[in-house]
Design an enzyme around this catalytic site. Sequence first.
Site, PDB file in Angstrom:
ATOM      1  N   TYR A   1      41.511  36.658  46.947  1.00  0.00           N
ATOM      2  CA  TYR A   1      40.239  36.753  46.230  1.00  0.00           C
ATOM      3  C   TYR A   1      39.470  38.013  46.623  1.00  0.00           C
ATOM      4  O   TYR A   1      39.072  38.810  45.763  1.00  0.00           O
ATOM      5  CB  TYR A   1      39.382  35.517  46.510  1.00  0.00           C
ATOM      6  CG  TYR A   1      37.978  35.610  45.952  1.00  0.00           C
ATOM      7  CD1 TYR A   1      37.743  35.415  44.593  1.00  0.00           C
ATOM      8  CD2 TYR A   1      36.895  35.916  46.765  1.00  0.00           C
ATOM      9  CE1 TYR A   1      36.465  35.511  44.061  1.00  0.00           C
ATOM     10  CE2 TYR A   1      35.609  36.018  46.245  1.00  0.00           C
ATOM     11  CZ  TYR A   1      35.401  35.814  44.903  1.00  0.00           C
ATOM     12  OH  TYR A   1      34.140  35.924  44.387  1.00  0.00           O
TER      13      TYR A   1
ATOM     14  N   SER B   1      31.957  41.005  44.465  1.00  0.00           N
ATOM     15  CA  SER B   1      31.734  39.933  45.438  1.00  0.00           C
ATOM     16  C   SER B   1      31.356  40.517  46.786  1.00  0.00           C
ATOM     17  O   SER B   1      31.847  41.582  47.181  1.00  0.00           O
ATOM     18  CB  SER B   1      32.994  39.079  45.584  1.00  0.00           C
ATOM     19  OG  SER B   1      32.877  38.188  46.679  1.00  0.00           O
TER      20      SER B   1
END
Length: 316
Positions: free
Chosen positions: A205, A190
């Site tokens: 996250y 990510s």
Amino acid sequence: MELKWPDIFLVATCALGTITLFKALISFVKWVWIMFLRPPKNLKTYGSWAIITGSTDGIGKALSLELASKGLNILLVGRNPQKLETTMKEIRDKYGDQVEAKLAVMDFENVNGEEIVKKMEEAMEGLDNVGILINNAGMGEPYPRFFHENDPQIIDAVVKVNLEGPTWMTKAVISKMIKNKKGAIVNIGSASASVVPSFPLHTTYSATKAYVAMLSKCMNLEYEKQGIDIQCQVPLYVATKMTKMKPSLLVPSAEVYSKASSACIGYERECVPNLVHSLQRLFVREVLPHAFCDWFIMRDFLALRKQTLPKDSNAL
């Protein structure tokens, strides 16, 4: 002729500038080669089967169809049996007898590492030629929140899916690849961990995705001499159910992203496959000051947090 200090300084400055310019030129030429000219690898040389987690929606589903189009058999891994059946049927309807498709139901939120390995060993029984594993399954906090505001169940789920999931999936599959002396593992990372300097209010996250990036780099060094290419691919925003975005100039669809993703398999340890994402990464990392990025992201997420807080909340 004896050089004086001002002349030495001038010569040194010119030399340093030339080296810096030359390095930038090499980087640009390399980028052009990767994005526009480099041929993708023949993925079937890794093996005839690809395993893809989170393959019922978004990037995972698009990659399943993309790899099937290249003649790879697909083992779909996900938590929803009905959606897995739908994706499997779509592959079979589209490619007929050209490829095989199987499914394995797996909910990373509700299994431990030992169970993941056992379930995958059962799912891979008879599939000796597993060549590719794509750890795509992921989840994030549903809304921007300060760390202490997140429910323990949310934190636990994000850690299990994003961190434990790819770790134990890799553990389950890599022995077959070592035996065959070939394979490719792709972990979907990510931008929250690899592009921006920080990602506040989505702390768990982004932290788990940083783990994924380091896992990929370390394991690539461990297993490259075994013929196994291990890579972290870094998407920015993609139009998926998770991001709740629609395709646009700056946000590719999952199908567009999957084509770029498959073309990068087997190359760099960490890469940004999509062209638009690569340009965005360059702008964020090389142009924008880190302090500005921190301020902007924090401001944006604080505003979104305020919109999504329950009305009776007593949060700060």
